[in-house]
Design an enzyme around this catalytic site. Structure first.
Site, short mmCIF file in Angstrom:
data_model
loop_
_atom_site.label_atom_id
_atom_site.label_comp_id
_atom_site.label_asym_id
_atom_site.label_seq_id
_atom_site.Cartn_x
_atom_site.Cartn_y
_atom_site.Cartn_z
N GLU A 55 15.61 34.46 -1.02
CA GLU A 55 16.27 33.37 -0.29
C GLU A 55 16.00 33.38 1.21
O GLU A 55 16.92 33.17 1.99
CB GLU A 55 17.77 33.45 -0.56
CG GLU A 55 18.48 34.71 -0.01
CD GLU A 55 18.49 35.91 -0.92
OE1 GLU A 55 17.59 36.02 -1.78
OE2 GLU A 55 19.40 36.76 -0.78
N ASP A 82 18.30 49.26 -3.72
CA ASP A 82 17.58 48.59 -4.78
C ASP A 82 18.11 48.99 -6.18
O ASP A 82 18.05 48.22 -7.12
CB ASP A 82 16.10 48.99 -4.66
CG ASP A 82 15.18 47.91 -5.18
OD1 ASP A 82 15.56 46.74 -5.08
OD2 ASP A 82 14.10 48.26 -5.70
N HIS A 118 21.99 30.61 -2.09
CA HIS A 118 22.13 31.67 -1.09
C HIS A 118 22.24 31.11 0.33
O HIS A 118 22.67 31.83 1.24
CB HIS A 118 20.92 32.61 -1.14
CG HIS A 118 21.04 33.73 -2.15
ND1 HIS A 118 22.08 34.62 -2.14
CD2 HIS A 118 20.23 34.10 -3.17
CE1 HIS A 118 21.88 35.51 -3.12
NE2 HIS A 118 20.77 35.21 -3.76
N HIS A 142 19.33 28.89 -7.57
CA HIS A 142 19.88 30.18 -7.15
C HIS A 142 19.52 30.48 -5.69
O HIS A 142 20.40 30.78 -4.88
CB HIS A 142 19.36 31.27 -8.08
CG HIS A 142 19.81 32.65 -7.72
ND1 HIS A 142 20.88 33.27 -8.33
CD2 HIS A 142 19.36 33.53 -6.79
CE1 HIS A 142 21.06 34.47 -7.80
NE2 HIS A 142 20.14 34.66 -6.85
N GLU A 143 18.24 30.41 -5.38
CA GLU A 143 17.83 30.76 -4.01
C GLU A 143 18.43 29.79 -2.99
O GLU A 143 18.82 30.18 -1.90
CB GLU A 143 16.30 30.82 -3.90
CG GLU A 143 15.61 31.77 -4.88
CD GLU A 143 16.24 33.16 -4.99
OE1 GLU A 143 16.87 33.62 -4.03
OE2 GLU A 143 16.11 33.78 -6.08
N TYR A 171 25.45 40.46 -10.19
CA TYR A 171 25.11 39.08 -10.51
C TYR A 171 26.09 38.48 -11.53
O TYR A 171 26.80 37.52 -11.23
CB TYR A 171 23.69 39.01 -11.10
CG TYR A 171 22.58 39.21 -10.10
CD1 TYR A 171 21.87 38.13 -9.60
CD2 TYR A 171 22.22 40.48 -9.66
CE1 TYR A 171 20.83 38.29 -8.69
CE2 TYR A 171 21.19 40.66 -8.75
CZ TYR A 171 20.50 39.56 -8.26
OH TYR A 171 19.50 39.73 -7.35
N GLU A 216 25.32 38.06 -4.49
CA GLU A 216 24.70 37.63 -5.75
C GLU A 216 25.68 37.03 -6.76
O GLU A 216 25.34 36.05 -7.42
CB GLU A 216 23.91 38.77 -6.38
CG GLU A 216 22.73 39.26 -5.53
CD GLU A 216 21.66 38.20 -5.27
OE1 GLU A 216 21.67 37.13 -5.94
OE2 GLU A 216 20.82 38.42 -4.38
#
Ligand code: BES
Ligand code: ZN
Length: 593
Positions: free
Chosen positions: A263, A365, A291, A287-288, A373, A310
């Site tokens: 994003e 990560d 953001h 989705h992006e 999510y 998320e």
């Protein structure tokens, strides 16, 4: 000063409570032959503690000098390398100095940057570069305070070879090939949202404020696939407040891009694997785009608050999908996602099933599971269900408005929730076990599970095909992508039956990567040989981690599969971005030589 600046972010060496970077000016020259960016990064500082040094994050950077505006050298020292944080940079600021310029260069292995050879692009003639900053990789191409709790404005001038067009995640673009392309982000953003790409790029306007960028060879199909972008922005604005970033463009990257989408403000980076030809995978763009509210406008203060980015985004994404394509389609996507979450929860250790996850001694990560999510989004759906859509929408909209351009913690959200929603309706609030949702593992029993009537038929036919060991019943069905994904999930059958399905539906050769990825996993398990060339081709060309990881895992577990998996990985590894390489190296126990 914002609250987030006083928080300790365990994933950064910065001490923004002492000195904080308010603005950055980059001037970088891209050397594609050497795979290096070299130039300067000038920092404007807010010195809260007059005598404190400036601590920055770096990773694989060659710091050549640090100078004051008057040209005097400022003493600096790189720390010892930490396996997660990489290398701190301590700059001993002269008294009263609020502006320093770092002369530096990246190294060919700088993890955020992927330098692609022409052969890795669609056009095949020019090289390509892109960066991926989230979560803590921006420090590998810019020396800065690499924490999402620190926000700064920035400007950049990028010098690139004449045939190539640089693009950045900026509110304004200018300049030209001769004097350098210029970019400016006039809103304060966290470091992980600074992004750069450079290649032989073309642009197609979708609306006044939306455009698609891609390599020329891909631009027509990309623009056709993403023709609904403007409608998505308008829909999200109508529901959650105005779009604050000016333009919304999408850049479709070469297939080695390690994520589905990223994003980056004003310029989402996207994998070409969403170009299915029928708009069936555009929820990724929803989705992006989402953001731009949840994440870019209101940002997680630390990576353990990642679910605030998320979970909220998945929720908003689904609302965009509902408004553009209808409730049936939106529900199908949620049912698929929740099924994925349920399966993942069976494998995840309890500590990783917590929204407010503890990432001590871990790479952020590793927190990128389905939990932030899908459990996050399920929590918001429950709030919507309990308080009603109208009240919940108003709540969400004020959350975004009141925290715009700020970084927020889970505790701040909890307090806000109590005050703005729970306190106003005690009966609805009683239904929600806040601690269980945010601080405990598992999925609370009252997690809403939408239903999809279309999937009931799919389930019935899958069972029938498996029971009869014949694909007759589905030979002429025409399902959408989400229905096929539902069908393939759990379709564990032998190679003969897969061949029968392939004959009528041609999944091995499908251009829909979501379907291909699901299909190839079944093919590996069933030893369906006709799909193996497609598998190899896919793994050698596509670097999207979500696809390649399960494929390697399946292959590795198949009979005699370990040697094949490693042989393919050995060939493919040089073509993957560092993010995908890290994950797969860890999986295979690969020791880089
Ligand atoms: N911001 C993420 C990608 C990300 C997360 C990169 C954490 C690095 C660290 C992006 O918005 C995202 O979630 N992408 C998903 C697609 C989405 C539709 C779920 C992806 O890439 O798979
Ligand atoms: Zn996301």
């Amino acid at each position: 000063m914002t609250a987030a600046e006083n928080l300790a972010d365990i994933h950064s060496c910065a001490r923004p409570d002492e000195v904080v970077v308010r603005h950055l000016e980059l001037d970088l020259t891209l050397d594609f032959a050497a795979k290096i960016a070299r130039g300067t990064c000038a920092l404007t500082l807010d010195r809260k503690l007059a005598s404190a040094p400036l601590w920055l994050d770096t990773q694989d950077l060659a710091i050549e000098s640090v100078l004051t505006d008057a040209g005097a050298s400022v003493p600096f020292k790189l720390g010892a390398r930490d396996p997660i944080l990489a290398t701190s940079l301590r700059i001993d600021l002269p008294k009263g100095c609020t502006h320093v310029t770092l002369h530096y260069a990246t190294r060919p292995n700088s993890a955020a940057m992927q330098w692609l050879d022409p052969a890795q692009t669609k056009g095949g003639k020019e090289p390509f570069l892109f960066t991926q900053g989230q979560a803590i990789l921006t420090r590998s191409w810019i020396p800065l305070q690499d924490s999402p709790g620190v926000r700064a404005t920035w400007r950049a001038t990028i010098h690139a070879p004449a045939a190539l067009r640089p693009l950045m995640s900026a509110t304004t673009r200018g300049g030209d090939a001769k004097s350098g392309y210029t970019f400016a982000m006039d809103k304060p953003v966290p470091s992980y949202l600074i992004a750069l790409a450079c290649g032989d790029l073309a642009e197609r306007q979708i609306s006044k404020r939306c455009a698609v960028w891609a390599e020329a060879a891909m631009i027509e199909s990309a623009a056709a696939e993403l023709e609904d972008m403007e409608r998505m922005v308008a829909s999200c604005e109508a529901q959650f407040g105005s779009y604050r970033w000016g333009r919304y463009d999408v850049l479709v990257l070469p297939p080695s891009f390690p994520f589905g989408g990223m994003e980056n403000p004003c310029l989402t980076f996207a994998t070409p694997t969403i170009l299915a030809g029928d708009k069936s995978l555009v929820s990724l763009i929803a989705h992006e785009l989402a953001h731009s509210w949840s994440g870019n406008l209101v940002t997680n203060a630390t990576w353990r608050d990642f679910w605030l980015n998320e979970g909220f985004t998945v929720y908003v994404e689904n609302r965009i999908m509902e408004s553009l394509y209808g409730i049936e389609r939106a529900n199908m996507e949620t049912v698929l996602a929740m099924k994925g979450l349920a399966e993942e929860l069976k494998q995840l250790p309890p500590a990783d099933q917590i929204l407010h996850v503890d990432l001590t001694n871990r790479n952020p990560d590793d927190g990128m599971t389905g939990v932030p999510y899908e459990k996050g989004a399920a929590f918001l759906r429950l709030l919507e269900q309990q308080f009603g859509r109208a009240r919940f929408d108003a709540f969400l909209r004020t959350w975004f408005d009141q925290h715009a351009f700020q970084s927020v913690t889970t505790a701040e959200f909890e307090a806000w929730l109590q005050r703005e929603l729970f306190a106003k309706d005690a009966i609805a609030a009683q239904q929600i076990d806040l601690a269980a949702w945010i601080h405990q593992p598992g999925l609370p029993v009252n997690a809403p599970t939408p239903q999809s009537q279309a999937f009931v038929d799919v389930d019935r036919l899958r069972a029938e095909v498996m029971q009869r060991q014949s694909a007759d019943s589905i030979r002429s069905v025409q399902w959408n992508t989400q229905q096929w994904l539902r069908f393939l999930d759990g379709f564990d059958v032998n190679a003969k039956l897969l061949a029968e399905v392939d004959e009528s539906h041609h999944f091995t050769q499908s251009g829909n990567c979501e379907i291909v990825c699901a299909w190839l996993q079944l093919a590996i398990a069933a030893d369906y040989l006709p799909a193996m060339p497609r598998l190899e081709d896919f793994l050698l060309n596509v670097g999207r981690r979500k696809y390649v990881r399960p494929l390697y895992e399946r292959l590795n577990h198949a009979r005699d599969g370990n040697a094949r998996a490693i042989a393919i990985y050995q060939l493919a590894r040089p073509h993957y971005h560092a993010v995908t390489v890290r994950t797969l190296d860890e999986y295979f126990g690969w020791q880089p030589k």
